[in-house]
Design an enzyme around this catalytic site. Sequence first.
Site, mmCIF file in Angstrom:
data_model
loop_
_atom_site.group_PDB
_atom_site.id
_atom_site.type_symbol
_atom_site.label_atom_id
_atom_site.label_comp_id
_atom_site.label_asym_id
_atom_site.label_seq_id
_atom_site.Cartn_x
_atom_site.Cartn_y
_atom_site.Cartn_z
ATOM 1 N N THR A 188 0.806 -1.391 0.043
ATOM 2 C CA THR A 188 -0.184 0.158 -0.180
ATOM 3 C C THR A 188 0.583 1.505 -0.110
ATOM 4 O O THR A 188 0.357 2.369 -0.016
ATOM 5 C CB THR A 188 -0.907 -0.075 1.196
ATOM 6 O OG1 THR A 188 -0.130 0.072 2.343
ATOM 7 C CG2 THR A 188 -1.766 -1.126 1.291
ATOM 8 N N SER A 203 3.472 -4.934 3.302
ATOM 9 C CA SER A 203 2.471 -4.974 4.456
ATOM 10 C C SER A 203 2.077 -6.371 4.812
ATOM 11 O O SER A 203 2.470 -7.212 3.975
ATOM 12 C CB SER A 203 1.110 -4.326 4.057
ATOM 13 O OG SER A 203 1.222 -3.286 3.547
ATOM 14 N N GLU A 206 -0.191 -8.446 10.231
ATOM 15 C CA GLU A 206 -1.309 -8.903 10.991
ATOM 16 C C GLU A 206 -1.657 -10.294 10.737
ATOM 17 O O GLU A 206 -2.417 -10.947 10.872
ATOM 18 C CB GLU A 206 -2.598 -7.966 10.800
ATOM 19 C CG GLU A 206 -2.634 -6.998 11.584
ATOM 20 C CD GLU A 206 -1.419 -5.949 11.691
ATOM 21 O OE1 GLU A 206 -1.220 -5.299 11.028
ATOM 22 O OE2 GLU A 206 -0.788 -5.967 12.714
ATOM 23 N N TRP A 254 5.603 -1.190 5.895
ATOM 24 C CA TRP A 254 4.410 -0.768 5.070
ATOM 25 C C TRP A 254 4.418 0.507 4.938
ATOM 26 O O TRP A 254 3.275 0.986 4.218
ATOM 27 C CB TRP A 254 3.299 -1.579 5.747
ATOM 28 C CG TRP A 254 2.757 -1.058 7.131
ATOM 29 C CD1 TRP A 254 3.111 -1.847 8.075
ATOM 30 C CD2 TRP A 254 1.913 -0.151 7.455
ATOM 31 N NE1 TRP A 254 2.759 -1.221 9.214
ATOM 32 C CE2 TRP A 254 1.989 -0.147 8.884
ATOM 33 C CE3 TRP A 254 1.302 1.054 6.897
ATOM 34 C CZ2 TRP A 254 0.996 0.689 9.941
ATOM 35 C CZ3 TRP A 254 0.419 1.762 7.641
ATOM 36 C CH2 TRP A 254 0.392 1.755 9.145
ATOM 37 N N ASP A 314 0.634 -4.128 19.328
ATOM 38 C CA ASP A 314 0.734 -3.775 17.643
ATOM 39 C C ASP A 314 1.203 -2.388 17.618
ATOM 40 O O ASP A 314 0.647 -1.543 16.888
ATOM 41 C CB ASP A 314 -0.607 -3.902 17.165
ATOM 42 C CG ASP A 314 -0.737 -3.528 15.704
ATOM 43 O OD1 ASP A 314 0.196 -3.907 14.948
ATOM 44 O OD2 ASP A 314 -1.790 -3.225 15.175
HETATM 45 CA CA CA Z 1 0.372 -3.730 12.720
#
Ligand code: CA
Length: 571
Positions: A188, A203, A206, A254, A314
């Site tokens: 992205t 990216s 997750e 990312w 995170d």
């Molecule tokens: Ca993350």
Amino acid sequence: MIRLSPPTAARRRSLWLSAVAGLLTATAAHAADYPPVTDARLIQAARDDGWLMYRRDYASTGYAPFDEIDTGNVGQLKLAYELESGLDVGHESPPVVNGDYLYVTTPRSRVIALQASTGKPLWTYEHDLSDTGLKTVCCDVVNRGVALYEDKVYMATLNNDVVALDAVSGKPVWKKKLEKPDVGYAMTLAPLVVKGKVIVGVSGGEYGARGYVAAFDARTGKPLWKRHTVPAPNEPGGDTWPKGAYKNGGGAAWLTGSYDPDTDTLLWGVGNPGPWLATMRPGDNLYTDSVIAIDPANGKIKWHYQYTPNDTWDYDGTNEPVLTDITRDGKTYKALVSASRNGWFYAIDRSNGQLIYAEKFVTATSVKGFENGKPVTDEAMRPGIGKEVFTCPSFLGGKNWWPISISADTHYAYVPTLHSCMTIKGVPVSYKAGLPYLGAQFKVMRDPAYQDQWGSVQAIDINTGKQVWTFPSALPWNSGMLSTAGGLVFSGSADGYLHAFDAKTGKVLWKSPQTSSGIIGVPSTWRVGGKQYVGIWAGWGGASPIWGGEMAEDKRVRDIPLGGHLYVFSL
Ligand code: CA
């Protein structure tokens, strides 16, 4: 306030179709009026009339030396032109401008080229995404813009292609696929071009994707190097992971990094470790949640600084490192600063990766302090299986990807800020390609210290890390920032206004008519024929509506209208 051009279905269609029709006539455009983007121009991009890269310059300042629009006349800004994308998801790309050519991307990996002075459509490029179910795109099908080099335009796509297009015609020149779609990776970010190399990162943090930064020959697309952000066991830092964990260790890269031409070094942020639940991977887990200094010739890592060791919240370290000089205790440093997801504003010596200072810019309880320059996390704030904690900031961070700007005049950093906390607890998880790899249950909640305030714009003195002024916002403040020599700071709000602040005081000097949606995009500015323009996408979306918990449930957030709409203003 008059609402800007209420979109009608017919009008939306006509604008989008006219942009598509531009493709047919694009060959009529003359390459002779396209100024080649040379290495020399990229090095001097801060002074260019255009906006040649994602954050304008290699230092990622988001500052332009233009003063036609200033504190005295900004109230007279008018709409110069507009364009509707026809897409009802998050629009994040800044307009990137070279000469009279403007390039902006939309969600779903599309590029639109316009005449920068008039908005006349030139061409559009729609990337073929038919091979992807987009199931490993965590946070909306966004794109953050293009890079330019010589006569080409570069984009990284949701199905892991890097594409080069002819800047004048929009015709594809080369395409490289980095990874299969839907197994964990997506792309992205806006690429960065350094010395003839297109640099990108992936990216997928997750989904347990092992992150990397990679370089390609800008002319041919030939792969030049690939540097994993999570080292293998036999590499430096490999001993900071339990056996085998590096394979699904995350560390997505990312967002676009910065480049220091003086030392020939890329500075790139690295995302969270996988899975989120840290009890599954004891150790510091390098180079997750770090900034890494990379040799652009071969991808070798020169040094690193880790913002959050053994992250379990995170707190991606991907937020842009902005290169700047700072003066502290009578000493001048060649520094980088970064407003980290974990709620601390860091200044780091960019010659060696040593911490100069760190100051909290939001409530920050997970990282509680520092010892010998290394962050210390609070054991009580670490979730576990059956252990729920309430800590701040939330995983969305004190600041997420929305870039800060540093003004060369005020020497302040302008920081789009989120005030939120979260509950988080561990749950069992095992890795499966293409599925989320988190091991956590969580909910974004209000920061008890900020009732009825999800966001703010902050000005931070980068010599001290201390707040100079703040502009509170009931809604989250999640648009990028732009500062100019006109003494102004531009940024858009979730309720759909582009604001111009006095860079010194934070006073709102101008507010656009309300746009068609919430703004999460990145503003940019450029000059054509001496005339200054400011452009930004409206188009609500991104991570907040998907992951935002109580914030996303706030009625005022739920009621934000959708729809991508590019607005360009001038005097
Ligand atoms: Ca993350």
